[in-house]
Design a protein around this motif. Structure first.
Motif, short mmCIF file in Angstrom:
data_model
loop_
_atom_site.label_atom_id
_atom_site.label_comp_id
_atom_site.label_asym_id
_atom_site.label_seq_id
_atom_site.Cartn_x
_atom_site.Cartn_y
_atom_site.Cartn_z
N LYS A 139 1.00 -1.40 -0.07
CA LYS A 139 -0.11 0.08 0.02
C LYS A 139 0.83 1.37 -0.08
N LYS A 140 2.15 1.14 0.54
CA LYS A 140 2.78 2.46 0.78
C LYS A 140 3.77 2.62 -0.58
N ASN A 141 3.68 1.79 -1.52
CA ASN A 141 4.41 1.75 -2.73
C ASN A 141 3.48 1.89 -4.05
N ARG A 142 2.16 2.11 -3.77
CA ARG A 142 0.87 1.96 -4.74
C ARG A 142 1.09 2.60 -5.96
N SER A 143 1.68 3.92 -5.51
CA SER A 143 1.71 5.10 -6.85
C SER A 143 3.02 4.42 -7.56
N TYR A 144 3.95 4.00 -6.93
CA TYR A 144 5.30 3.46 -7.68
C TYR A 144 4.88 2.34 -8.28
N ALA A 145 4.06 1.29 -7.95
CA ALA A 145 3.46 0.12 -8.57
C ALA A 145 3.07 0.63 -9.99
N PHE A 146 2.12 1.64 -9.81
CA PHE A 146 1.20 2.18 -11.13
C PHE A 146 2.14 2.93 -11.98
N GLY A 147 3.15 3.36 -11.36
CA GLY A 147 4.27 4.20 -12.11
C GLY A 147 5.16 3.21 -12.78
N LYS A 148 5.47 2.04 -12.53
CA LYS A 148 5.95 1.09 -13.25
C LYS A 148 5.13 0.70 -14.40
N ARG A 149 3.86 0.59 -14.12
CA ARG A 149 3.07 0.35 -15.18
C ARG A 149 3.03 1.45 -16.43
N GLY A 150 3.18 2.66 -16.13
CA GLY A 150 3.31 3.80 -16.98
C GLY A 150 4.76 3.70 -17.74
N GLY A 151 5.77 3.47 -16.87
CA GLY A 151 7.08 3.26 -17.46
C GLY A 151 7.15 2.18 -18.49
N MET A 152 6.64 1.18 -18.31
CA MET A 152 6.27 -0.04 -19.32
C MET A 152 5.63 0.56 -20.55
N ILE A 153 4.66 1.34 -20.21
CA ILE A 153 3.94 1.55 -21.25
C ILE A 153 4.66 2.58 -22.15
N GLY A 154 5.47 3.57 -21.52
CA GLY A 154 6.40 4.44 -22.09
C GLY A 154 7.50 3.79 -22.88
N ILE A 155 8.05 2.62 -22.32
CA ILE A 155 9.20 1.93 -23.19
C ILE A 155 8.38 1.38 -24.47
N GLY A 156 7.36 0.68 -24.15
CA GLY A 156 6.52 0.11 -25.45
C GLY A 156 6.07 1.33 -26.51
N ASN A 157 5.91 2.63 -25.76
CA ASN A 157 5.44 3.51 -26.91
C ASN A 157 6.62 4.13 -27.63
#
Length: 437
Positions: A139-157
């Motif tokens: 729970k204390k790293n939830r934004s980071y977890a969603f940020g990891k999702r965003g980072g992978m979207i960025g690499i794919g993008n």
């Protein structure tokens, strides 16, 4: 701190299959930029329709998502999340294929159907995936977890943009009339979505949650939420009733804020490209891609760092600062004098938008554990409803008052929504299933 302690700390943030799960998103994300560039390009430049038709084209995609998100939240809590992600990936691939054939046949209506199919299955895709991300992270790293999702979207993008730019740019330069090759990246990106669904279904263990993972390591959790026990049954009933009323009020205000925020984002976003074409006189589609590309990728690549920051700040403070800066950036956009300045400012705009989204997804993920799918489903449905209203309203405003109007209105809406987020978060805070002190 020793290496062992660092490793243990890292392992406590997510489940062992979290990173493999996130890496698969790379294949789903290859076509994101090309798609966002393609819709206004096809409707306005290739087919020659107006800003109003462009608004309806965007709305057709969002209307598809609106239908699927009406029930996918419920399904997420009831059936296999991997199955839903698989169906969503396959459907997204089908949407890309239909869009390609619509271009080949010069059909706006088939193109709109392709957008509808894509939106419908995008709606099925994200709620179960977001639920799995929440279940597999601390729970204390939830934004980071969603940020990891965003980072992978960025690499794919990034990779997908390089591929599409090479194909689109080189084909337009050497054989500009060959639309079969110019728009062939759509076929590639459709296939990559099919592959992503298969790999996701094969490699992700949806039964392994973060709670199970930390129990295995003998870590005691302190984040459970329960209603205080009161001996007097009447008093307990009144307390629950009061809590229920405040919770519903807070959640309703939060959903209204989501509705307005997404309406506001889509009020101007579809008209960034027409603004470049008409006001800044940048008409070469390859140059337009180069200007828009950084804003679509850079914010995503730094999303994990944005997530770390979002986990450390008060969500009310974060939303207030980000919304204020976002309105300032919008004002700078409509005062740009060249396409390249326009592109640089868009990078800031995308960065603030992603930062705000990570904060809000953190809040959403902690409201309930047993109903996460429904929470994400409802919020996504509300967000899409706002996103449908936005481009249609923006199209009429664009035609009636000029190209600057959608952006000008957006500034005031973004500032006015801040108090609603503050009220919603304050009302919901005592009743979060996962509290962060």
């Amino acid at each position: 701190m020793s290496k062992t302690n660092k490793s243990e700390t890292s392992e406590e943030k997510v489940t062992p299959d979290f990173n493999p799960m996130i890496k698969i998103i790379f294949w789903n994300s290859l076509g994101f930029f090309f798609f966002s560039f393609l819709v206004p390009h096809i409707v306005k430049q290739f087919l020659g329709f107006s800003a109003i038709e462009l608004g309806f084209a965007y709305a057709s995609q969002l209307f598809g998502a609106l239908i699927s998100t009406a029930f996918v939240g419920y399904l997420t809590d009831k059936v296999s999340k991997k199955l839903l992600v698989l169906i969503g990936s396959f459907g997204r691939g089908a949407g890309y294929f239909v869009m390609y054939f619509a271009i080949i046949f010069y059909s706006f209506y088939i193109f709109a159907v392709g957008l509808f199919i894509l939106g419908f299955f995008v709606g099925i895709f994200w709620s179960p995936l977001d639920t799995l991300i929440s279940e597999k992270s601390h729970k204390k790293n939830r934004s980071y977890a969603f940020g990891k999702r965003g980072g992978m979207i960025g690499i794919g993008n990034l990779v997908g943009t390089i591929i599409s730019f090479l194909i689109f740019g080189l084909t337009n330069y050497f054989i500009p009339g060959n639309i079969y090759l110019v728009y062939s990246p759509l076929i590639l990106f459709g296939a990559s979505n099919l592959y992503a669904g298969i790999v996701f279904n094969r490699d992700v263990d949806e039964r392994l949650t973060f709670d199970d993972h930390i129990t295995t390591f003998g870590i005691i959790r302190e984040d459970s939420f329960s209603i205080p026990q009161i001996n007097d049954s009447n008093s307990e009933t009144k307390l629950k009733s009061k809590m229920s009323y405040i919770f519903v009020l807070g959640f309703t205000v939060l959903m209204f804020a989501f509705l307005t925020t997404n309406m506001n984002q889509m009020l101007a976003q579809p008209y960034l490209q027409p603004y470049l074409n008409d006001d800044l006189e940048v008409v070469d589609p390859t140059i337009v891609m180069l200007i828009l590309f950084p804003s679509q990728v850079i914010a995503l690549l730094i999303a994990p760092k944005l997530g770390r920051l979002a986990d450390k700040i008060n969500p009310i403070l974060g939303i207030t600062v980000i919304s204020s800066l976002g309105s300032l950036v919008t004002w700078l956009i409509i005062n740009s004098t060249t396409g390249w300045i326009f592109g640089l400012i868009l990078i800031l705009d995308s960065t603030f938008a992603w930062g705000g989204m990570l904060i809000l997804q953190n809040v959403l993920s902690r409201i309930s554990k047993s109903h996460r799918g429904k929470i994400f489903g409802v919020s996504q449905w509300i967000s899409i409803l706002g996103a449908i209203i936005g481009p249609i309203l923006g199209g009429f405003v664009y035609v009636m008052f000029g190209s600057f109007a959608p952006f000008f209105i957006s500034i005031f809406i973004e500032l006015s929504i801040i108090p609603f987020y503050i009220i919603a978060i304050r009302l919901l805070k005592p009743y979060m299933a996962e509290k962060i002190e």
